[in-house]
Design a protein around this motif. Structure first.
Motif, PDB file in Angstrom:
ATOM      1  N   ILE A  43      12.078   3.127  -5.908  1.00  0.00           N
ATOM      2  CA  ILE A  43      11.745   2.724  -4.539  1.00  0.00           C
ATOM      3  C   ILE A  43      10.280   2.296  -4.422  1.00  0.00           C
ATOM      4  CG2 ILE A  43      11.619   3.472  -2.134  1.00  0.00           C
ATOM      5  CD1 ILE A  43      14.448   3.045  -3.144  1.00  0.00           C
ATOM      6  N   PRO A  44       9.309   3.057  -4.955  1.00  0.00           N
ATOM      7  CA  PRO A  44       7.927   2.576  -4.906  1.00  0.00           C
ATOM      8  C   PRO A  44       7.740   1.233  -5.604  1.00  0.00           C
ATOM      9  CG  PRO A  44       7.961   4.904  -5.442  1.00  0.00           C
ATOM     10  CD  PRO A  44       9.377   4.438  -5.487  1.00  0.00           C
ATOM     11  N   SER A  45       8.456   1.018  -6.716  1.00  0.00           N
ATOM     12  CA  SER A  45       8.366  -0.263  -7.416  1.00  0.00           C
ATOM     13  C   SER A  45       8.889  -1.406  -6.550  1.00  0.00           C
ATOM     14  CB  SER A  45       9.154  -0.206  -8.728  1.00  0.00           C
ATOM     15  OG  SER A  45       8.656   0.796  -9.577  1.00  0.00           O
ATOM     16  N   LEU A  46       9.985  -1.147  -5.823  1.00  0.00           N
ATOM     17  CA  LEU A  46      10.524  -2.159  -4.917  1.00  0.00           C
ATOM     18  C   LEU A  46       9.552  -2.450  -3.776  1.00  0.00           C
ATOM     19  CD1 LEU A  46      14.282  -1.088  -4.684  1.00  0.00           C
ATOM     20  CD2 LEU A  46      13.333  -3.082  -5.846  1.00  0.00           C
ATOM     21  N   PHE A  47       8.902  -1.422  -3.264  1.00  0.00           N
ATOM     22  CA  PHE A  47       7.895  -1.620  -2.220  1.00  0.00           C
ATOM     23  C   PHE A  47       6.820  -2.596  -2.699  1.00  0.00           C
ATOM     24  CE2 PHE A  47       9.578   1.847   0.208  1.00  0.00           C
ATOM     25  CZ  PHE A  47       9.063   1.696   1.485  1.00  0.00           C
ATOM     26  N   VAL A  48       6.259  -2.297  -3.857  1.00  0.00           N
ATOM     27  CA  VAL A  48       5.181  -3.134  -4.392  1.00  0.00           C
ATOM     28  C   VAL A  48       5.681  -4.548  -4.666  1.00  0.00           C
ATOM     29  CG1 VAL A  48       3.578  -3.439  -6.316  1.00  0.00           C
ATOM     30  CG2 VAL A  48       3.957  -1.155  -5.351  1.00  0.00           C
ATOM     31  N   ALA A  49       6.853  -4.669  -5.283  1.00  0.00           N
ATOM     32  CA  ALA A  49       7.386  -5.982  -5.658  1.00  0.00           C
ATOM     33  C   ALA A  49       7.667  -6.841  -4.430  1.00  0.00           C
ATOM     34  CB  ALA A  49       8.663  -5.814  -6.488  1.00  0.00           C
ATOM     35  N   ILE A  50       8.346  -6.279  -3.423  1.00  0.00           N
ATOM     36  CA  ILE A  50       8.685  -7.063  -2.234  1.00  0.00           C
ATOM     37  C   ILE A  50       7.433  -7.366  -1.417  1.00  0.00           C
ATOM     38  CG2 ILE A  50       9.953  -6.990  -0.047  1.00  0.00           C
ATOM     39  CD1 ILE A  50      12.176  -5.557  -1.469  1.00  0.00           C
ATOM     40  N   GLY A  51       6.478  -6.455  -1.382  1.00  0.00           N
ATOM     41  CA  GLY A  51       5.207  -6.748  -0.710  1.00  0.00           C
ATOM     42  C   GLY A  51       4.512  -7.946  -1.323  1.00  0.00           C
ATOM     43  N   ILE A  52       4.479  -8.002  -2.644  1.00  0.00           N
ATOM     44  CA  ILE A  52       3.861  -9.148  -3.326  1.00  0.00           C
ATOM     45  C   ILE A  52       4.657 -10.425  -3.080  1.00  0.00           C
ATOM     46  CG2 ILE A  52       3.296 -10.104  -5.595  1.00  0.00           C
ATOM     47  CD1 ILE A  52       2.704  -7.242  -6.517  1.00  0.00           C
ATOM     48  N   VAL A  53       5.998 -10.317  -3.120  1.00  0.00           N
ATOM     49  CA  VAL A  53       6.842 -11.500  -2.898  1.00  0.00           C
ATOM     50  C   VAL A  53       6.607 -12.083  -1.509  1.00  0.00           C
ATOM     51  CG1 VAL A  53       9.236 -12.249  -2.562  1.00  0.00           C
ATOM     52  CG2 VAL A  53       8.626 -10.867  -4.549  1.00  0.00           C
ATOM     53  N   ILE A  54       6.521 -11.211  -0.480  1.00  0.00           N
ATOM     54  CA  ILE A  54       6.284 -11.696   0.887  1.00  0.00           C
ATOM     55  C   ILE A  54       4.928 -12.379   0.988  1.00  0.00           C
ATOM     56  CG2 ILE A  54       5.943 -10.975   3.285  1.00  0.00           C
ATOM     57  CD1 ILE A  54       7.995  -8.773   2.794  1.00  0.00           C
ATOM     58  N   LEU A  55       3.937 -11.853   0.289  1.00  0.00           N
ATOM     59  CA  LEU A  55       2.584 -12.412   0.368  1.00  0.00           C
ATOM     60  C   LEU A  55       2.469 -13.775  -0.306  1.00  0.00           C
ATOM     61  CD1 LEU A  55       0.354  -9.262  -0.290  1.00  0.00           C
ATOM     62  CD2 LEU A  55       0.532 -10.550   1.843  1.00  0.00           C
ATOM     63  N   VAL A  56       3.171 -13.966  -1.417  1.00  0.00           N
ATOM     64  CA  VAL A  56       2.933 -15.174  -2.240  1.00  0.00           C
ATOM     65  C   VAL A  56       4.042 -16.213  -2.137  1.00  0.00           C
ATOM     66  CG1 VAL A  56       1.555 -13.830  -3.867  1.00  0.00           C
ATOM     67  CG2 VAL A  56       3.991 -14.165  -4.317  1.00  0.00           C
ATOM     68  N   THR A  57       5.090 -15.947  -1.355  1.00  0.00           N
ATOM     69  CA  THR A  57       6.187 -16.912  -1.230  1.00  0.00           C
ATOM     70  C   THR A  57       6.397 -17.268   0.246  1.00  0.00           C
ATOM     71  OG1 THR A  57       7.939 -15.261  -0.968  1.00  0.00           O
ATOM     72  CG2 THR A  57       7.307 -15.853  -3.221  1.00  0.00           C
ATOM     73  N   LEU A  80       0.820  -1.212   0.000  1.00  0.00           N
ATOM     74  CA  LEU A  80       0.000   0.000   0.000  1.00  0.00           C
ATOM     75  C   LEU A  80       0.854   1.261   0.000  1.00  0.00           C
ATOM     76  CD1 LEU A  80      -2.779  -1.090   2.538  1.00  0.00           C
ATOM     77  CD2 LEU A  80      -2.956  -0.940   0.053  1.00  0.00           C
ATOM     78  N   TYR A  81       1.962   1.228   0.747  1.00  0.00           N
ATOM     79  CA  TYR A  81       2.832   2.405   0.791  1.00  0.00           C
ATOM     80  C   TYR A  81       3.503   2.634  -0.559  1.00  0.00           C
ATOM     81  CZ  TYR A  81       5.852   5.916   2.934  1.00  0.00           C
ATOM     82  OH  TYR A  81       6.474   7.091   3.264  1.00  0.00           O
ATOM     83  N   GLY A  82       3.846   1.541  -1.257  1.00  0.00           N
ATOM     84  CA  GLY A  82       4.402   1.672  -2.594  1.00  0.00           C
ATOM     85  C   GLY A  82       3.416   2.312  -3.556  1.00  0.00           C
ATOM     86  N   ILE A  83       2.156   1.882  -3.478  1.00  0.00           N
ATOM     87  CA  ILE A  83       1.112   2.474  -4.326  1.00  0.00           C
ATOM     88  C   ILE A  83       0.929   3.956  -3.983  1.00  0.00           C
ATOM     89  CG2 ILE A  83      -1.351   2.416  -4.872  1.00  0.00           C
ATOM     90  CD1 ILE A  83      -1.235  -0.617  -4.403  1.00  0.00           C
ATOM     91  N   TYR A  84       0.964   4.259  -2.677  1.00  0.00           N
ATOM     92  CA  TYR A  84       0.848   5.661  -2.251  1.00  0.00           C
ATOM     93  C   TYR A  84       1.988   6.501  -2.804  1.00  0.00           C
ATOM     94  CZ  TYR A  84       1.313   9.691   0.837  1.00  0.00           C
ATOM     95  OH  TYR A  84       1.485  10.958   1.324  1.00  0.00           O
ATOM     96  N   GLN A  85       3.213   5.958  -2.783  1.00  0.00           N
ATOM     97  CA  GLN A  85       4.361   6.687  -3.316  1.00  0.00           C
ATOM     98  C   GLN A  85       4.222   6.932  -4.814  1.00  0.00           C
ATOM     99  OE1 GLN A  85       7.112   8.047  -1.866  1.00  0.00           O
ATOM    100  NE2 GLN A  85       6.168   7.638   0.112  1.00  0.00           N
ATOM    101  N   PHE A  86       3.636   5.965  -5.535  1.00  0.00           N
ATOM    102  CA  PHE A  86       3.361   6.163  -6.956  1.00  0.00           C
ATOM    103  C   PHE A  86       2.396   7.336  -7.155  1.00  0.00           C
ATOM    104  CE2 PHE A  86       4.960   1.863  -8.129  1.00  0.00           C
ATOM    105  CZ  PHE A  86       5.706   2.245  -9.229  1.00  0.00           C
TER     106      PHE A  86
END
Length: 217
Positions: A145-159, A120-126
């Motif tokens: 940095i916002p892209s990394l936020f979104v990417a790592i958030g998804i990685v933590i959720l699905v892995t 959510l913070y990555g989306i907010y930064q976008f």
């Protein structure tokens, strides 16, 4: 001015939390302590709202509404609202107490909470970079940095990464600190870009004024 103070306070808090997460990422039972902290943060307002709602439903006035409530009856709508608040606040107090008594049960969910915060913070930064910074147009590297936020958030959720508490905490801390630094550079850049845009607009206005005066002569 108020928005600027709020933005800088947000940056400082983000940086402070990031540093704390980096320093404490190897602490034993870190997530359980975080659960207890969240439990206290839920418990205090929950208890306050619960008692306040009980006083409302009993027809007791609070603060500035005292004189008004003495003159008019306690309406059905207000009573229903008070009952709803009692139910919600009682559930909040129950969950908060549960978090304090059995933090281990909730500790496994903290990783998902961190992932959701990163996403959510990555989306907010976008949104900040693309919309709230207008009329300034930021360079592409402010979106890393916002892209990394979104990417790592998804990685933590699905892995299975969410099972590694220290890794999740370290990644979150690094990203929060990087985000704070990115926000500082972004604020300075946006200010310079807007100043440049305003200067160009003022120069263009002066040129138009000179042309108009020349044509009148």
């Amino acid at each position: 001015m108020k928005n600027q103070v709020t933005n800088w306070m947000t940056i400082l808090i983000t940086a402070a939390v990031g540093v704390l997460f980096i320093v404490w990422h190897n602490e034993a039972n870190l997530f359980q302590w975080l659960v207890r902290a969240l439990g206290i943060m839920l418990l205090l307002p929950g208890v306050y709202i619960l008692f306040n709602s009980f006083s409302e439903i009993q027809g007791k006035s609070v603060g500035r509404e005292k004189e008004q409530e003495e003159k008019q009856p306690f309406t059905v709508r207000r009573r229903a609202a008070a009952v709803s608040l009692i139910i919600v606040s009682a559930a909040t107090v129950f969950i908060a107490a549960w978090m304090l008594i059995q933090p281990g049960f909730f500790a496994h969910l903290i990783a998902y909470l961190f992932a959701a915060i990163l996403l959510l913070y990555g989306i907010y930064q976008f949104i900040v970079a693309t919309w709230l910074c207008r009329p300034a147009v930021l360079p592409w590297y402010f979106y890393i940095i916002p892209s990394l936020f979104v990417a790592i958030g998804i990685v933590i959720l699905v892995t299975p990464l969410h099972t590694l508490d220290s890794i999740v905490t370290l990644c979150t801390g690094i990203l929060l600190l990087a985000s704070a630094i990115n926000s500082i550079i972004q604020a300075v850049t946006v200010r310079a870009l807007i100043k440049s845009i305003n200067d160009e607009a003022a120069a263009a206005a002066d040129d138009d004024k000179k042309l108009t005066e020349g044509s009148d002569d």
